[in-house]
Design an enzyme around this catalytic site. Structure first.
Site, mmCIF file in Angstrom:
data_model
loop_
_atom_site.group_PDB
_atom_site.id
_atom_site.type_symbol
_atom_site.label_atom_id
_atom_site.label_comp_id
_atom_site.label_asym_id
_atom_site.label_seq_id
_atom_site.Cartn_x
_atom_site.Cartn_y
_atom_site.Cartn_z
ATOM 1 N N SER A 1 0.836 -1.198 0.000
ATOM 2 C CA SER A 1 0.000 0.000 0.000
ATOM 3 C C SER A 1 0.866 1.242 0.000
ATOM 4 O O SER A 1 2.021 1.215 0.434
ATOM 5 C CB SER A 1 -0.936 0.010 1.214
ATOM 6 O OG SER A 1 -0.181 -0.033 2.413
ATOM 7 N N THR B 1 0.382 5.971 -0.443
ATOM 8 C CA THR B 1 -0.411 7.113 0.004
ATOM 9 C C THR B 1 -1.824 7.068 -0.561
ATOM 10 O O THR B 1 -2.796 7.348 0.135
ATOM 11 C CB THR B 1 0.265 8.432 -0.444
ATOM 12 O OG1 THR B 1 1.639 8.390 -0.049
ATOM 13 C CG2 THR B 1 -0.396 9.635 0.204
ATOM 14 N N ASP C 1 10.726 7.534 -11.051
ATOM 15 C CA ASP C 1 10.656 6.971 -9.692
ATOM 16 C C ASP C 1 11.272 5.567 -9.685
ATOM 17 O O ASP C 1 10.701 4.626 -9.130
ATOM 18 C CB ASP C 1 9.206 6.928 -9.201
ATOM 19 C CG ASP C 1 9.103 6.680 -7.686
ATOM 20 O OD1 ASP C 1 10.126 6.872 -6.984
ATOM 21 O OD2 ASP C 1 8.020 6.288 -7.220
#
Length: 490
Positions: A22, A24, A155
């Site tokens: 999980s 944000t 990223d």
């Protein structure tokens, strides 16, 4: 909607089970697609359940809570969907579909059973260079595909690189939430990514371009080989100080790494983006060597080169035949890595043995004739030295070339001779460019051509020896075996 203490959300056509991770805005679940097997399960009871369990498709579903999204995160999500919808690549996680309801948006993704690269590294402490290299080839292949489409990931980190399985892991680039369509000359100013993997220009100047992905690749490579990223810190302030520093990143001496591997690391982890390795040079770097990445075409390319080698051999052109056999070996070793059928692998290994034996015979023939040519050129070399008495740099470079020839004549010292030739040529080419027209320039041009031919020949010999060693030891140290043995380490 899912939340603390709640089960996964319900989605038509799927059974969502365990939570995989999980962030944000999103939670990722493992899920099973309901199909004809699900209907059979309803009709046949327990027997149908067994059918359903054995055959239903497994996927990963990324559930994004709508009300948690701000304007920027909505844009990121739409970009992620747009990018992934148009991508089909063996080393990029596939977006199969996306759906939404009143509360969530669902991205239905390919399931990767091997977890992420971060966990894979940390449970093994470090990865062997051989395993790391194949993973890096797979990552480079994905990045080349994206770069050709002007897409930057922005990223890149081990947590966003998934493994297809633990038995025979294939790398899959994931999580395109920060990805952008960027031409190489586009500049951005928004902070994206994770500080440990973020390029210094992004943190310090907040002005960057697509080259930030290359820095992140360097950090990932460093972490795989040494067990932690170069800016590993105990606090954020310590991390920020390391990122903002101008100090050159030192590479640990242990574990020992090949020269090419160290060269690539240093060129990726260059703080100044204008000095950092370019994308094209990264894809072509000898340690990455995308051209020889194991794939379904490796065997066909090796076979085509052998056909040419045999033809040249029959025509009596030993030098050309040797060169082609060496090039074929560069594809046979990846073909052996790629082949999973044990019987076919043995057939390939048998053929490789035959071609290596013939290449060794040709090497003796070519080496003998080239040594004769080198000796015949002695008078030209002496004349050039006499004419270079007023050029100490030229004399020094010619002395290095002489040392290379001496090493070559000793036998068994191809790498040392090659290093000396390359060092000499680096200087001689500069001097040739600056030399005025005349007899000395003609002699120097001839010698440079001779030394370049020797260097190319030695490069092929070094490569052939490495390929032969790797082919012979594949049973003991092949990629899948290396990975499998490292998978058992806890």
């Amino acid at each position: 909607m899912a939340g603390p203490g709640w089960g996964p959300p319900r989605l038509d056509g799927f059974i969502l089970t365990e939570r995989l991770g999980s962030g944000t805005y999103a939670t990722v679940y493992k899920a099973y697609a309901k199909g004809i097997e699900h209907l059979l399960g309803s009709i046949l009871g327990s027997q149908g359940s067994r059918i359903q369990k054995d055959t239903r498709e497994v996927v990963a579903i990324k559930c994004v809570v709508k009300k948690s999204l701000n304007k920027a995160s909505v844009e990121n999500l739409l970009t992620e969907i747009e990018i992934l919808k148009g991508i089909r690549h063996p080393h990029i996680v596939q977006l199969k579909d996306f759906q939404w309801d009143g509360e969530n948006i669902y991205l239905i993704m390919e399931f990767c059973a091997g977890g992420d690269l971060s966990r894979f590294i940390h449970t093994r402490r470090i990865l062997p260079e051989k395993v790391t290299r194949v993973f890096m080839q797979q990552l480079a292949s994905a990045l080349q595909f994206l770069h050709e489409r002007n897409i930057s990931h922005l990223d890149l980190k081990p947590q966003n690189i998934l493994l297809s399985s633990l038995e025979k892991p294939h790398l899959k680039l994931a999580d395109f939430g920060f990805a952008q369509h960027m031409s190489p000359w586009d500049e951005k100013h928004v902070l994206r990514g994770s500080p440990l993997y973020m390029a210094p220009e992004m943190v310090c100047r907040r002005q960057y371009d697509a080259r930030v992905d290359l820095w992140s690749v360097g950090v990932i490579l460093y972490e795989a080989l040494f067990g932690q990223p170069p800016f590993a810190s105990r606090s954020f302030s310590e991390l920020e100080e390391k990122i903002r520093s101008n100090r050159v990143i030192e590479l640990p001496l242990r574990p020992p790494l090949s020269r090419d591997c160290r060269d690539l690391l240093q060129r990726l982890l260059e703080r100044d983006p204008s000095q950092r390795i370019s994308f094209q040079d990264f894809f072509a770097h000898p340690w990455v060597d995308l051209e020889h990445m194991p794939n379904g075409e490796s065997l066909a390319r090796a076979t085509a080169l052998v056909v040419q080698a045999v033809k040249k051999d029959q025509e009596g052109d030993a030098a050309a035949a040797l060169s082609l056999y060496c090039k074929a070996l560069d594809f046979f070793v990846p073909a052996l890595h790629y082949e999973v059928d044990a019987q076919r692998k043995e057939v390939i290994k048998g053929k490789v043995g035959q071609y290596v034996s013939r290449a060794e015979e040709l090497k003796a023939i070519v080496s003998s004739s080239s040594q004769t040519l080198l000796r015949q050129g002695t008078s030209t070399r002496d004349l050039l030295r006499e004419m270079a008495r007023d050029k100490p740099r030229l004399l020094a470079a010619l002395e290095v070339a002489s040392a290379a020839m001496a090493k070559e004549e000793e036998g068994g010292k191809e790498q040392e001779a090659l290093d000396l030739y390359q060092h000499s040529l680096g200087e001689l080419l500069l001097l040739l460019a600056a030399e005025a027209p005349g007899r000395r320039r003609e002699l120097l041009h001839t010698e440079v051509q001779n030394f370049m031919a020797r260097a190319e020949y030695l490069k092929e010999q070094v490569k052939m020896r490495e390929s032969r060693w790797e082919a012979e030891t594949l049973d003991k140290e092949g990629l899948s075996e290396s990975v499998r043995s490292s998978c058992t380490l806890q």
